[in-house]
Design a protein around this motif. Structure first.
Motif, PDB file in Angstrom:
ATOM      1  N   LEU A  20       4.204   7.755  -3.147  1.00  0.00           N
ATOM      2  CA  LEU A  20       2.914   7.593  -3.840  1.00  0.00           C
ATOM      3  C   LEU A  20       2.987   8.142  -5.256  1.00  0.00           C
ATOM      4  CD1 LEU A  20       0.499   8.534  -0.910  1.00  0.00           C
ATOM      5  CD2 LEU A  20       0.808   6.282  -1.923  1.00  0.00           C
ATOM      6  N   ASN A  21       3.664   9.279  -5.406  1.00  0.00           N
ATOM      7  CA  ASN A  21       3.785   9.870  -6.742  1.00  0.00           C
ATOM      8  C   ASN A  21       4.529   8.949  -7.709  1.00  0.00           C
ATOM      9  OD1 ASN A  21       2.400  12.114  -6.089  1.00  0.00           O
ATOM     10  ND2 ASN A  21       4.193  13.339  -5.594  1.00  0.00           N
ATOM     11  N   GLN A  22       5.476   8.208  -7.193  1.00  0.00           N
ATOM     12  CA  GLN A  22       6.241   7.306  -8.059  1.00  0.00           C
ATOM     13  C   GLN A  22       5.455   6.075  -8.466  1.00  0.00           C
ATOM     14  OE1 GLN A  22       9.098   7.474  -9.700  1.00  0.00           O
ATOM     15  NE2 GLN A  22       9.314   9.589  -8.988  1.00  0.00           N
ATOM     16  N   VAL A  23       4.617   5.576  -7.545  1.00  0.00           N
ATOM     17  CA  VAL A  23       3.973   4.287  -7.820  1.00  0.00           C
ATOM     18  C   VAL A  23       2.583   4.443  -8.434  1.00  0.00           C
ATOM     19  CG1 VAL A  23       5.244   3.178  -5.972  1.00  0.00           C
ATOM     20  CG2 VAL A  23       2.970   4.035  -5.507  1.00  0.00           C
ATOM     21  N   ARG A  24       1.970   5.592  -8.200  1.00  0.00           N
ATOM     22  CA  ARG A  24       0.584   5.792  -8.640  1.00  0.00           C
ATOM     23  C   ARG A  24       0.463   5.578 -10.162  1.00  0.00           C
ATOM     24  NH1 ARG A  24      -1.216  10.078  -5.428  1.00  0.00           N
ATOM     25  NH2 ARG A  24      -2.309   8.545  -4.156  1.00  0.00           N
ATOM     26  N   LEU A  73      -4.567   4.907  -2.176  1.00  0.00           N
ATOM     27  CA  LEU A  73      -3.784   4.119  -3.128  1.00  0.00           C
ATOM     28  C   LEU A  73      -4.329   2.687  -3.197  1.00  0.00           C
ATOM     29  CD1 LEU A  73      -1.193   4.053  -4.961  1.00  0.00           C
ATOM     30  CD2 LEU A  73      -0.040   3.025  -3.017  1.00  0.00           C
ATOM     31  N   ALA A  74      -4.716   2.147  -2.023  1.00  0.00           N
ATOM     32  CA  ALA A  74      -5.279   0.783  -1.999  1.00  0.00           C
ATOM     33  C   ALA A  74      -6.507   0.719  -2.903  1.00  0.00           C
ATOM     34  CB  ALA A  74      -5.639   0.407  -0.563  1.00  0.00           C
ATOM     35  N   HIS A 119      -0.267  -7.607   0.212  1.00  0.00           N
ATOM     36  CA  HIS A 119       0.105  -6.199   0.033  1.00  0.00           C
ATOM     37  C   HIS A 119      -1.135  -5.307   0.018  1.00  0.00           C
ATOM     38  CE1 HIS A 119       4.045  -7.647  -2.005  1.00  0.00           C
ATOM     39  NE2 HIS A 119       4.222  -7.453  -0.701  1.00  0.00           N
ATOM     40  N   LEU A 120      -2.164  -5.774  -0.676  1.00  0.00           N
ATOM     41  CA  LEU A 120      -3.380  -4.956  -0.750  1.00  0.00           C
ATOM     42  C   LEU A 120      -4.021  -4.839   0.629  1.00  0.00           C
ATOM     43  CD1 LEU A 120      -5.204  -3.359  -2.638  1.00  0.00           C
ATOM     44  CD2 LEU A 120      -6.571  -5.396  -2.955  1.00  0.00           C
ATOM     45  N   GLN A 121      -3.952  -5.903   1.390  1.00  0.00           N
ATOM     46  CA  GLN A 121      -4.519  -5.857   2.750  1.00  0.00           C
ATOM     47  C   GLN A 121      -3.765  -4.854   3.612  1.00  0.00           C
ATOM     48  OE1 GLN A 121      -4.465  -9.990   3.866  1.00  0.00           O
ATOM     49  NE2 GLN A 121      -6.590 -10.307   3.213  1.00  0.00           N
TER      50      GLN A 121
END
Lengths: 332, 529
Positions: free
Chosen positions: B395-399, B424-425, B409-411
């Motif tokens: 999460l830290n990498q993508v946020r 994150l969603a 992906h969002l689902q």
């Protein structure tokens, strides 16, 4: 020949089954046992950060056990992950206090009833040590805070001293470290003479120590010891850290008379012995104990020894003991 | 009448003299007399105890006894009375013919200084240090262990007055060890006992003792691992002395892994100043133990040398088999950046490692180096990891970095079992297609986690989606304060349309939980509720 083969195959199957039972825990990806450690709040005092990982590494090296050397830190006993792993380690000296919520106590009770094992390091601590966390003293009863805490969890149960012949002391290692184990030449002195004889006969006879335990459903589910973690840490090259010194009792021909009348301005404290009787410790508050009056009327003086050989020996002992406790927890 | 006289006159005198004791002084501290209320601490029966002077006099006599046991007992007891008088008696005991007395004397002297304080008295320090040549090994061990605290007394510099061409000059005397003690220290470096050797070697620098190259070479051949490890620490100071480099090369074949590992570490440090020491590292890359060979290879990479593809395979194998991110595996892992882009292959191979710590670090580095954060398909599987540490690393990498997200992906993220993933969603709504936001936000707004709900509100306020003001106005009445706060902040962010709605709410519900905070914020904007 056929009978022999059948027996061999049976043994192999049983052995593999036993190994799987012993060393695999449901929910873990690789079958490695993960030890949980209670750390109340991040940023609080961590006394021996290298201790538990070093010990887990040592257990992996010396035995066939498979421990994840990365402990799982829990900040609350009501964390659901408590029930995913079989062994919980708590260094009581790292706890800011012994205030546990009723949910946490209930979770710990359930955990122990379901087969979990709790190792309370520094769960034994003589009252005169006060806030000096770098000491251990082999009293034979749990510290007051632990007694009060477990009184809320299991009001019907008490801690009892583990006898010297308890199997926990010989689960893996038996006896005290010898020269070969310490990687010393046979001719080399392991310890000063007086220290060695005290250690072998009184301090840690046959590799035992003052442990108290609590049984739940006829199973030893919790063990408390004087602080042992100080003896587990190693640096990256395998050298023990930090240095440890010894306190031993020494006698002399005339101490029974001399120490009774020697100049003294301090306080006395009573500490429970293995036989349930009390030692009377003479000390000046804030300083290390001076001497002791033992129940049989014998007076002995406390002497303090430090140095490489003392530290290496102490580390070897504590690490072997720690390994025995964790492997006992895993096997029982 | 007689009874009254007894209580009035005799009893107080009796109590007074009892307190004074047989030596006639009142040494019972007041606080002890007052400590009787503490049930665990019994007041000491003072009259039995002598004074310090009395005890030291008795002990001094016993030190002269013909009975060894008595002398030993006296030497042990003196350790409990730190001070010049007991110190002098113990110094005398160091000359006793019995090693038992000398041992007890030395242990007691050490006890006097156990608070860690240095020993400044030169005669005392020199006397103690001279016992480094005592025939008894226990005495020598004690002295060697005490060396750091003896140094200030042993090495004190001074000034001297000299006559030069008829003029009186005062000049300083450099800090040195007395010549005879220096010779004893040199001999102690090769003492028959390994503990003595190790201690003197460890502290030789503070004694300003220059080790002869042949002595250090001998110590680098020591059969005791402890001595050898300390000797390796000293190599930095003697790296260009004859025979040392050859000895380091020889140590690359030492049977102990710790020694070889330390040889690698020392050579790494030396490799920058003394390029010839890189040869030691090259030899270590041939080590049969993966952890040594791989560490040496990575160390060479830090100095600009190329790492072969075979060695990278070996690094992967070693780290894959490591039980966790600890010890040498940890040291190696954190050195991988020295490999440059090649390290990506190593990180990728560790994504399924059994150790959560290793997986977490591998995922973090993998996504960073490969820019894998750009495509959610790369990292969504890692968010199913059972360990929070791993999920947080991802999460830290993508946020805040992902630029677009597809519907499927969002689902997946919105319906995820872990709340931090659903947060994150909610954040991802910011980069989602408008239609996709419309389809997805409702599920997130009714999520069980308040953090997911508040994050969703913030995203919607940011996007100004249709009906967002109504949504925020209604959320001001939510039971959760964090939701109310998110709604307030959203409305405040739009001065034209949002702030008036908030103003209206505050006027309508002045005692609501969020109203006080909202009023303050509105005032700052110049809107008076």
């Amino acid at each position: 020949m056929r009978v022999f083969l059948v027996i061999l195959v049976l043994f192999l199957i049983l052995g593999m089954g036993l190994f799987h039972t012993l060393y695999s825990v449901p929910g873990l990806d690789a079958g490695a046992v993960r030890i949980m450690q209670l750390r109340r709040v991040e940023g609080t005092l961590v006394r021996y950060p290298d201790a538990l990982p070093s010990l887990l590494e040592m257990m992996n090296e010396k035995s066939h056990a498979n421990f994840d050397p990365d402990p799982m830190f829990l900040d609350s006993l009501s964390d659901e992950r408590l029930f995913e792993n079989p062994i919980l380690y708590i260094n009581c000296d790292e706890l800011p206090n012994f205030d546990f919520s009723s949910e946490e106590n209930e979770a710990l009770r359930l955990y122990m009833e379901l087969g979990g094992f709790v190792y309370l390091d520094a769960g034994i601590k003589a009252s005169f040590l006060g806030s000096d966390l770098g000491h251990s003293y082999a009293a034979w009863e749990e510290r007051d805070e632990v007694r009060a805490w477990f009184g809320q969890i299991f009001p019907e149960k008490i801690f009892s001293p583990l006898p010297r012949n308890h199997e926990i002391f010989r689960t893996f290692y038996k006896g005290l470290p010898d020269n070969e184990y310490l990687r010393l030449e046979e001719s080399q002195k392991r310890l000063p003479d007086t220290v060695l004889s005290f250690v072998e006969q009184e301090k840690w006879p046959q590799g035992t120590y003052s442990l108290v335990g609590m049984k739940v459903k006829e199973r030893l589910a919790c063990v408390a010891s004087p602080i042992c973690a100080m003896g587990w840490g190693r640096d990256e090259f395998g050298a023990w850290i930090p240095p440890i010194s010894f306190r031993i009792r020494e006698s002399a021909e005339d101490f029974d008379e001399t120490l009774q009348t020697a100049s003294f301005s301090g306080q006395t404290y009573e500490v429970t012995r293995e036989d349930g009787l009390k030692d009377e410790i003479y000390l000046i508050p804030g300083q290390r104990p001076l001497w002791v009056k033992e129940p049989a009327g014998r007076w002995r003086i406390f002497k303090y020894y430090s140095g490489e050989e003392i530290s290496n020996y102490a580390h070897s002992f504590y690490a072997r003991l720690g390994m025995n406790v964790f492997l006992y927890a895993l096997l029982n | 009448m007689r009874i009254s006289a007894f209580f009035v006159l005799i009893l107080p005198c009796f109590i007074f003299f009892s307190l004074i004791g047989k030596e006639g002084n009142l040494s019972l501290p007041l606080d002890r007399k007052l400590s009787d209320g503490n049930l665990s601490n019994k007041p000491v029966d003072l009259p039995r105890h002598s004074t310090i002077d009395g005890t030291l006099d008795d002990t001094a006599l016993k030190l002269k006894s013909k009975n060894i046991e008595e002398r030993v007992g006296a030497a042990k007891l003196l350790g409990k009375y730190p001070g010049p008088q007991a110190g002098l008696l113990l110094i005398g005991a160091l000359e006793d013919s019995s090693e038992l007395v000398r041992r007890a004397g030395m242990v007691s002297l050490v006890e006097h200084f156990h608070n860690g304080s240095p020993i400044y008295e030169q005669p005392l320090a020199e006397k103690i240090f001279s016992k480094i040549a005592d025939p008894d090994v226990e005495v020598r061990r004690e002295v060697s262990a005490l060396t750091p605290r003896l140094v200030p007394g042993l090495m004190r510099s001074g000034i001297e007055r000299i006559q030069l061409n008829g003029r009186t000059l005062i000049r300083s005397i450099p800090r040195t060890l007395r010549e005879d003690l220096r010779l004893l220290a040199q001999q102690a470096l090769l003492d028959s006992d390994s503990i003595v050797r190790q201690n003197i070697l460890k502290y030789h620098y503070s004694l300003r003792l220059q080790i002869k190259p042949e002595t250090l070479v001998k110590l680098l051949e020591d059969h005791d691992i402890g001595v050898l490890l300390v000797a390796l620490d000293q190599v930095r100071m003697y790296a260009n002395q004859p025979g040392i480099l050859q000895k380091m090369e020889a140590l690359t074949a030492h049977p102990d892994v710790g020694v070889r590992s330390k040889t690698a570490k020392i050579s790494l440090g030396l490799g920058h100043s003394f390029p010839e020491y890189r040869k030691v590292l090259r030899l270590l890359t041939q080590d049969k133990v993966d952890e040594i060979a791989t560490l040496a290879a990575v160390d060479l990479a830090r100095m600009g040398e190329r790492v072969s593809s075979e060695m990278v395979d070996r690094i992967i194998l070693y780290l894959s088999q490591a039980r966790g991110l600890y010890g040498k595996a940890e040291a190696l892992f954190y050195s991988l950046s020295a490999l440059g882009p090649t390290s990506a292959r190593v990180y990728q191979s560790l994504l399924d490692h059994p150790s959560a710590g290793m997986r977490a670090q591998a995922w973090g580095n993998h996504l960073r180096i490969s820019s894998g954060w750009k495509d959610p398909a790369n990292w969504i599987p890692a968010l199913n990891d059972r360990d929070l540490k791993v999920r947080e690393a991802v999460l830290n990498q993508v946020r805040g970095r992902v630029e677009e997200i597809q519907k499927d992906h969002l689902q997946l993220l919105s319906a995820h079992k872990f709340p931090e993933v659903r947060v994150l969603a909610a954040e991802m709504l910011l980069v989602a297609d408008k239609q996709l936001v419309k389809e997805s936000f409702f599920d997130l707004l009714i999520d069980e986690s308040p953090l997911v709900r508040s994050t969703t509100l913030r995203a919607l306020a940011n996007l100004r989606t249709d009906g967002w003001i109504d949504l925020h106005a209604r959320s001001l009445n939510d039971d959760e304060f964090s939701i109310q706060q998110a709604a307030m902040e959203g409305l405040l962010g739009d001065v034209k349309s949002g702030a008036p709605v908030l103003l209206e709410y505050v006027q309508k519900f002045p005692s609501s939980q969020i109203s006080t905070l909202a009023k303050n914020e509105l005032r700052k904007m110049g809107l008076m509720p």
